[in-house]
Design an enzyme around this catalytic site. Sequence first.
Site, short mmCIF file in Angstrom:
data_model
loop_
_atom_site.label_atom_id
_atom_site.label_comp_id
_atom_site.label_asym_id
_atom_site.label_seq_id
_atom_site.Cartn_x
_atom_site.Cartn_y
_atom_site.Cartn_z
N HIS A 70 0.81 -1.23 0.00
CA HIS A 70 0.00 0.00 0.00
C HIS A 70 0.84 1.27 0.00
CE1 HIS A 70 0.91 -0.46 4.26
NE2 HIS A 70 0.56 0.79 4.45
N ASP A 71 1.99 1.25 0.65
CA ASP A 71 2.79 2.47 0.77
C ASP A 71 4.03 2.46 -0.10
OD1 ASP A 71 1.41 4.26 2.35
OD2 ASP A 71 2.26 3.55 4.24
N LYS B 100 5.83 5.56 -1.29
CA LYS B 100 6.66 6.42 -0.45
C LYS B 100 8.11 6.42 -0.93
CE LYS B 100 4.11 6.41 3.93
NZ LYS B 100 4.06 5.82 5.29
N HIS C 14 2.39 9.99 -2.49
CA HIS C 14 2.77 8.57 -2.41
C HIS C 14 1.65 7.64 -2.88
CE1 HIS C 14 0.68 8.30 1.57
NE2 HIS C 14 0.69 6.99 1.37
N ASP D 11 -4.47 0.00 8.54
CA ASP D 11 -3.24 0.81 8.46
C ASP D 11 -3.22 1.85 9.57
OD1 ASP D 11 -0.83 1.76 7.33
OD2 ASP D 11 -1.90 3.28 6.19
#
Length: 522
Positions: A379-380, A383, A408, A463
């Site tokens: 999901h990240d 970043k 992001h 999250d």
Amino acid sequence: MFSKRTSLDTQAPATTDGPTAQPSTAYWRVLIVDDEPDIHTVTEMALGGVRIEGRELEFLHAHSGAEAKQVLATHPDIALVLLDVVMEDTHAGLEVARFIREDLDNTLIRIVLRTGQPGEAPEEQVFVTYDINDYKEKTELDRRRLFTTVYSAIRAYRDLMRIETSRKYLLRNRAGLERVIHASSRLFETRSITDFARGLLEQITSVLFIDSSSMIVQAQGASAVGEDQTHWQIITTTGDLHLANAQRMDEVSGYLQQACRQRRSLFLDDRFVGYFETRSGRVTLVYVEGCDRLDELSRQLLDIFSVNVTTAFENISLEKEIADTQNEIILRLGDVLETRSRETGNHVRRLAAICHLLGRKIGLSEDECDELRNASPMHDIGKIAIPDRILLKPGKLSAEEFEEMKYHAEAGYQILCNSNRPLMISAATIAHQHHERYDGTGYPQGLQGESIHLYARIVAVVDVFDALMHRRCYKAPWALEQTLDALREGRGSHFDPRLVDHFLEIVPEALAIIEQYPDSQD
Ligand code: C2E
Ligand code: SIN
Ligand code: SIN
Ligand code: FE
Ligand code: FE
């Protein structure tokens, strides 16, 4: 989860350089273009000693449109042009502006137009077309006004540079990530060990963007390895190792032996030696020269790749295992990022497990739960495009920095969206939508309610739960009750209300998962 022997000898991963927003010079270059010599002197005096963001100004001078073009063409790092409109002809200045934006294709340089006579201002269209920052009559240019104009133009230039450098950084890393994903999935399609080895070599050099000498060597039985190279069977080579002459082999052997002794992959000098050992004791070595140009991120990519390869060797013809291996890749990609943001890799493991749990609780099918578990760790991943000065900032982000941080979600989507694999498509959607809010006030698209994908709504709850319960570089861990209050408070605004209700019923199981994968610093 993976054995220690496969983790590479990387140094201080946290030093991975993000894009730095600053140009390499310690000053801002300002070009003054004017046919009146006095204007040069007056401007330079008025701005003498000015520092912006800790940097002095450095002045360049041109006295005609033609000269300005020459200076611009040879100095791509000019931040600001103070540009006279009327010089050798009435449009000389505008022609310079056109030259900057169209011929040089430079959209970063800030342009401030200056004219001697009132009423000489070009039409509005010119401002829009050539992205002109400001227009000033020379009589207005006293010290204070000049400072304000220059200050805001340089700030704008700095912001543009930051965005530009993060885009470039993303593009580069995105290519790297895509290569890893692609290379790994190609490998799993091959069935014979020789094909596999050839593919491996090809893929490794492509992952690394290097065109170097490399070879694959196989040894039968771990006990045979280490001392005696005669037990090594060269499977395939590239570059001048094709020759595999005796002298070269001696040199190479030294490196291979070191990896064998330590039974793990190593970076030695400018070489990479991959060490892959199966449970049955078969050892395969991959030797690659010319790795000195690799940056930290490429080393991490190689690390991920090596882990996958080891698993693939174990399971070369087992479909189920192959699927598991691919899922492992995804976890590892999540890890690269977590390393950079100094969160432990366990954040993505917890997230995956808790998402799976919540998926079950709300009655998703077994397949859907698996997909959610395997896609959520990415999901990240976007970043990776966020500069370190923001990602690792110990305190609260400014509004401006948070705007950049929001990128992001889009970046993650861009990295993942090009694959046709269902898992990757889910991962792309989750990356894109995990910061959307149920009431439509989230980012990046402002989606609302059920138009946010269910997986992304699930990840949003889990999250935030996990982020609050753990330490971040910018916050201390929260107590359980405080965390649950935040979820209740976000019920229906931030989060899907139904999901909050279900989540609150599985808190004990979620806490068990948190205990199972603790952050090292807590
Ligand atoms: P993250 O650390 O993974 O946090 C994910 C989400 O958990 C955040 O999304 C937010 O919804 C929630 N969250 C985390 N910490 C807190 C908190 O202290 N209070 C509240 N109310 N919610 C919290 P968000 O806000 O969209 O942020 C996305 C990412 O931006 C964060 O991911 C983090 O990497 C970064 N970030 C956000 N705020 C800051 C900050 O103040 N400083 C730094 N250095 N980074 C920040
Ligand atoms: C990949 O190999 O990059 C995934 C694309 C696909 O298999 O559809
Ligand atoms: C899109 O909204 O552009 C595609 C759906 C998604 O992955 O967010
Ligand atoms: Fe996020
Ligand atoms: Fe997260």
